[in-house]
Scaffold this active site. Structure first.
Site, short mmCIF file in Angstrom:
data_model
loop_
_atom_site.label_atom_id
_atom_site.label_comp_id
_atom_site.label_asym_id
_atom_site.label_seq_id
_atom_site.Cartn_x
_atom_site.Cartn_y
_atom_site.Cartn_z
N ILE A 146 11.83 -7.23 -5.45
CA ILE A 146 12.04 -8.64 -5.08
C ILE A 146 11.28 -9.57 -6.02
O ILE A 146 10.99 -10.71 -5.67
CB ILE A 146 11.69 -8.87 -3.60
CG1 ILE A 146 10.25 -8.44 -3.28
CG2 ILE A 146 12.66 -8.10 -2.71
CD1 ILE A 146 9.83 -8.68 -1.83
N GLY B 293 6.42 -0.86 0.45
CA GLY B 293 7.55 -0.43 -0.37
C GLY B 293 7.17 0.59 -1.43
O GLY B 293 7.61 1.75 -1.38
N ARG C 147 -4.87 3.32 -5.64
CA ARG C 147 -4.58 3.56 -7.03
C ARG C 147 -3.63 2.48 -7.54
O ARG C 147 -2.59 2.24 -6.94
CB ARG C 147 -3.92 4.92 -7.18
CG ARG C 147 -3.91 5.45 -8.58
CD ARG C 147 -3.58 6.92 -8.56
NE ARG C 147 -2.27 7.14 -8.01
CZ ARG C 147 -1.31 7.82 -8.66
NH1 ARG C 147 -1.55 8.32 -9.84
NH2 ARG C 147 -0.14 7.99 -8.10
N PRO D 53 -1.35 -2.21 -13.96
CA PRO D 53 -2.32 -3.32 -13.90
C PRO D 53 -1.69 -4.69 -14.15
O PRO D 53 -2.18 -5.69 -13.62
CB PRO D 53 -3.32 -2.97 -15.00
CG PRO D 53 -3.20 -1.50 -15.19
CD PRO D 53 -1.76 -1.16 -14.89
N THR E 10 1.54 -5.84 -13.37
CA THR E 10 2.28 -6.36 -12.22
C THR E 10 1.37 -6.43 -10.99
O THR E 10 1.55 -7.30 -10.14
CB THR E 10 3.54 -5.51 -11.94
OG1 THR E 10 3.16 -4.14 -11.82
CG2 THR E 10 4.55 -5.67 -13.04
N GLN F 56 0.72 -9.76 -8.76
CA GLN F 56 0.87 -9.84 -7.31
C GLN F 56 -0.37 -10.45 -6.65
O GLN F 56 -0.26 -11.28 -5.75
CB GLN F 56 1.12 -8.45 -6.73
CG GLN F 56 2.52 -7.93 -6.98
CD GLN F 56 3.55 -8.78 -6.26
OE1 GLN F 56 3.57 -8.87 -5.04
NE2 GLN F 56 4.38 -9.45 -7.02
N LYS G 238 -2.17 1.90 -2.29
CA LYS G 238 -2.14 1.00 -1.14
C LYS G 238 -1.36 -0.23 -1.60
O LYS G 238 -1.66 -0.79 -2.65
CB LYS G 238 -3.56 0.58 -0.75
CG LYS G 238 -4.43 1.70 -0.16
CD LYS G 238 -5.81 1.14 0.17
CE LYS G 238 -6.70 2.21 0.82
NZ LYS G 238 -8.07 1.69 1.04
N GLU H 123 0.69 -8.32 -0.53
CA GLU H 123 0.36 -9.36 0.44
C GLU H 123 -1.12 -9.68 0.52
O GLU H 123 -1.51 -10.79 0.88
CB GLU H 123 0.89 -8.95 1.81
CG GLU H 123 2.41 -8.83 1.78
CD GLU H 123 3.00 -8.30 3.07
OE1 GLU H 123 3.35 -9.11 3.91
OE2 GLU H 123 3.14 -7.06 3.21
MO1 MOS Z 1 6.90 -9.07 3.90
S1 MOS Z 1 6.31 -10.73 4.91
O1 MOS Z 1 6.14 -7.84 4.73
O2 MOS Z 1 8.53 -9.00 3.95
#
Ligand code: MOS
Length: 720
Positions: A481, A524, A604, A608, A610, A614, A676, A680
């Site tokens: 995404i 994901g 892990r 680095p 991307t 994030q 991990k 977010e």
């Molecule tokens: Mo995200 S808010 O876990 O799609």
């Protein structure tokens, strides 16, 4: 577990990008594999792909917040140039109640009856030969309503507030020990309410979906976070076999939780079915503010009681969030208090207030983002009251196990984040007294907060084909995404296959590739990596037979359902520490963030480049949440007063200083990839770090977001 041993990444500084061959792809910087296609425009998004005979749908949204549709005057509109159809509740195909991520979801049941549950609810779809014709007709369509009184005003003491039932996504309330007695015995007590407003995702690419029937199969090209989830939803709604639905979503320009499914998608399928033609529906920016979800407003009361040395005797966190009368959504803000600090007595409560508004939904770090603002602000207030350094106070209250669940952590390296962050930020130079540093008209301050986010893993299937030409094709219904997932998975596959990344072709985002968890919950990449690694193991066993590879290649598949489900229960989280320096103009109320530093423990790190992107992106969201973002609901109309990019400001380039993000070693084998998810966690704690810095600059607490100029000028009193 039979995963091949992968090299352990210990990347804390980037080296120049290297072309890799062999088994060291993971942990090295790598540009996005689709980067060239994206910058040259070759990469097509759901709204760009041409289809023969494509018709265009345009949504008509309700203009009242509650009531019933009295009439829809389709005659004049059907006579307009190019118009093919007007779908509405009296002529639309009937739907079977579908199942969403949180159970049956009435917001999927579009055009099924005359009820209007909120302002902006889709009441019709106009389909025409061109999108301009569809838009003109949609704007000309006259819909009348029998209006009913609506209630859109969120308040913690709303009489409709209730405790939602616990479920997979809603945690049970916790009552352990005697909170009142511990508070009474405490040397220092914090008892405050914190509020956060409605916030909106605003992905760069607005939602778009094309649907058509091809050889008896429903084909959808969509912008979504998980092709499988969308395919399953459509199969359920339209009573189709799973095998008769195919959903693809190759490139997605941002999602942040708003692209699980959308009304436009369901209506595109309806129109394609009725017209037997491909139909595309694309949302306008204003429509994106109407029904694709948002982060609900929260009101959170936090009570902390501590001994003079800062040890927590009591922690209470009551989080109330806005929900909708149409569909319950719970913003799980207490996730943060459940995981971060140990206390003798714990009380954690969740409530929701259903209003006549669109259903809120997941938005980057759901629960964690607003929850961390409240809890990490309260911890800073406790540091002030006990005279303890905010970092020492947090270290003092490190729990041995997860406070709410009692489960062991899979790993918890938050102290390393505090230490590395403090060192790099220069925290030791901080004078703990507020309002002591000036720079001309600016009052300066620094603040910090802890970050955390769940790092889960879910089942997925993957297949890998060894091609006759020596390359490998990986197929998995993953979604990229905009995160760089496709690139990370290419690196994972290259290492698992012990080949160069150039030999790997990564095919994603097609529901025909089999079930896989969606791009959400920061789960994901971890989930997909596990399945790809298992498929590589299976393939190497097949290839070990030494036969020459036939023209059609040799394919092996993997399904991690049993591996994922068969593990012991642990609390698996990423952690971090965020630091901010702000300058506050106390005569205008302007707050400028001068620098931010985030240090994270996120397992892990696969790529680095991307990963850092994030984390910095998340921290930018934290800044934006702290200072700018606020959806303002108009009580008279029930709609958003600022539902567009002119009225809803999020941080733009001029608001954002140099933001640094880095990580510490965080070895964790709870899942074999050691990953991990980190999509977010960057937002978690950012707003609190900034609010704490504003207090340090001014001596005034900011307990209500965003920290607007008027709130700074009115000495932090609630003006919401
Ligand atoms: Mo995200 S808010 O876990 O799609």
């Amino acid at each position: 577990m039979t995963a091949p041993s992968l090299p352990v990444a210990r990347t804390t500084t980037e080296s120049a990008p290297t072309r890799t061959s062999g088994t060291n792809a993971v942990g090295t910087p790598h540009a996005r594999v689709e980067g060239r296609a994206k910058v040259t425009g070759e990469a097509r998004y759901a709204g760009d792909i041409p289809f023969a005979e494509l018709a265009h749908g345009w949504l008509v949204l309700s203009t009242v917040a509650r009531g019933r549709i009295r009439s829809i005057d389709t005659g004049p509109v059907l006579a307009m140039s190019g118009v093919l159809s007007v779908l509405h509740h009296e002529n639309a195909p009937r739907l079977t109640p579908g199942v969403g991520l949180m159970g049956p979801d009435p917001s999927t049941l579009l055009l099924q009856d005359d009820r209007v549950p909120y302002r902006g609810w889709p009441v019709a779809l106009v389909v025409a030969e061109t999108s301009e014709q569809a838009r003109a007709a949609a704007e000309a369509l006259v819909v009348t309503y029998d209006e009913e009184p609506h209630d859109v005003v969120f308040a913690a003491d709303h009489p409709g507030a209730y405790t939602p039932e616990a479920s997979g996504l809603v945690q049970e309330d916790v009552e352990r020990g005697d909170v009142e007695a511990e508070l009474a015995a405490s040397a220092a007590v914090v008892d405050e309410e914190y509020t956060t407003p409605e916030e909106y995702h605003n992905a760069m690419e607005p939602h778009a979906a094309m649907a058509r029937w091809e050889n008896g199969r429903l084909e959808v090209v969509d912008s979504n976070q998980g092709s499988n989830a969308v395919a399953q939803l459509l199969a359920a709604l339209f009573s189709l076999d799973a095998a008769s639905v195919r959903v693809r979503s190759e490139h997605v320009g941002g999602a942040f939780g708003s692209k699980g499914f959308g009304a436009h998608l369901i209506l595109a399928v309806m129109a394609a079915t009725v017209l037997d033609r491909p139909v595309r529906v694309v949302l306008t920016r204003r429509q994106v503010f109407s029904f694709v979800g948002f982060r609900p407003a929260t009101a959170q009361r936090v009570r902390l009681g501590a001994d003079a040395d800062g040890r927590l005797r009591a922690l209470e966190h009551e989080a109330i969030s806005l929900s909708s009368t149409l569909h319950q959504f719970v913003e799980s803000s207490t996730r943060h208090s459940r995981a971060l600090y140990g206390a003798d007595a714990l009380r954690i409560r969740t409530k929701v207030v259903p209003l006549d508004v669109p259903a809120p939904s997941f938005m980057r770090a759901p629960g964690w983002a607003p929850g961390s603002f409240a809890v990490e602000s309260a911890m800073d207030e406790l540091a002030e009251k006990t005279g303890k350094d905010p970092i020492r106070l947090r270290v003092r209250n490190e729990p041995a196990v997860a406070p709410a669940s009692g489960l062991p952590f899979s790993s918890r390296n938050v102290i390393a984040c505090y230490e590395e962050g403090a060192r790099r930020f220069g925290w030791a130079d901080r004078d703990p007294r507020p309002g002591t540093r000036r720079d001309g008209r600016w009052s300066l301050g620094v603040g910090m907060a802890a970050s955390a986010h769940s790092a889960g893993v879910a089942p997925a299937t993957a297949s890998i084909t060894a091609e006759a030409d020596g390359t490998f094709t990986v197929r998995i219904a993953a979604a990229d995404i905009g995160t760089g997932a496709r690139t990370a998975l290419t690196q994972i596959a290259a290492d698992a296959l012990a080949v160069s990344q150039e030999a790997v072709r990564m095919k994603i985002a097609d529901s025909d590739f089999g079930p896989a968890f969606l791009a959400g919950g920061s789960m994901g990449t971890t989930s997909w990596a596990w399945a790809i690694t298992e498929a590589a193991v299976a393939l190497s066993k097949k290839l070990a037979l030494g036969d020459p590879i036939p023209a059609e290649g040799v394919t092996a598949k993997a399904d991690t359902t049993e591996l994922v489900g068969g593990r012991d229960q642990r609390e698996s989280l990423g952690f971090g520490a965020q630091f901010a320096e702000v300058a506050v103009d106390v005569t205008t109320g302007e707050v400028r963030v001068r620098r931010m530093l985030g240090i994270f423990a996120v397992g892990r790190v696969v790529n680095p480049v991307t990963a850092r992107s994030q984390l910095i992106g998340g921290m930018t969201w934290g800044l934006s949440m702290a200072l700018h973002e606020e959806g303002i609901r108009d009580t008279a109309s029930g709609g958003l007063a600022n539902g567009d990019l002119a009225g809803y400001h999020f941080a733009a380039n001029a608001d954002v200083p140099a933001i640094e993000a880095d990580w510490v070693d965080d070895p964790d084998t709870y899942n074999p990839s050691g990953i991990k998810g980190l999509g977010e966690i960057g937002i978690v704690g950012g707003a609190a770090a900034i609010a704490n810095a504003v207090w340090h600059a001014t001596g005034v607490r900011q307990r209500h977001l965003p920290i607007r100029l008027d709130r700074v000028l009115t000495a932090g009193t609630a003006t919401h």
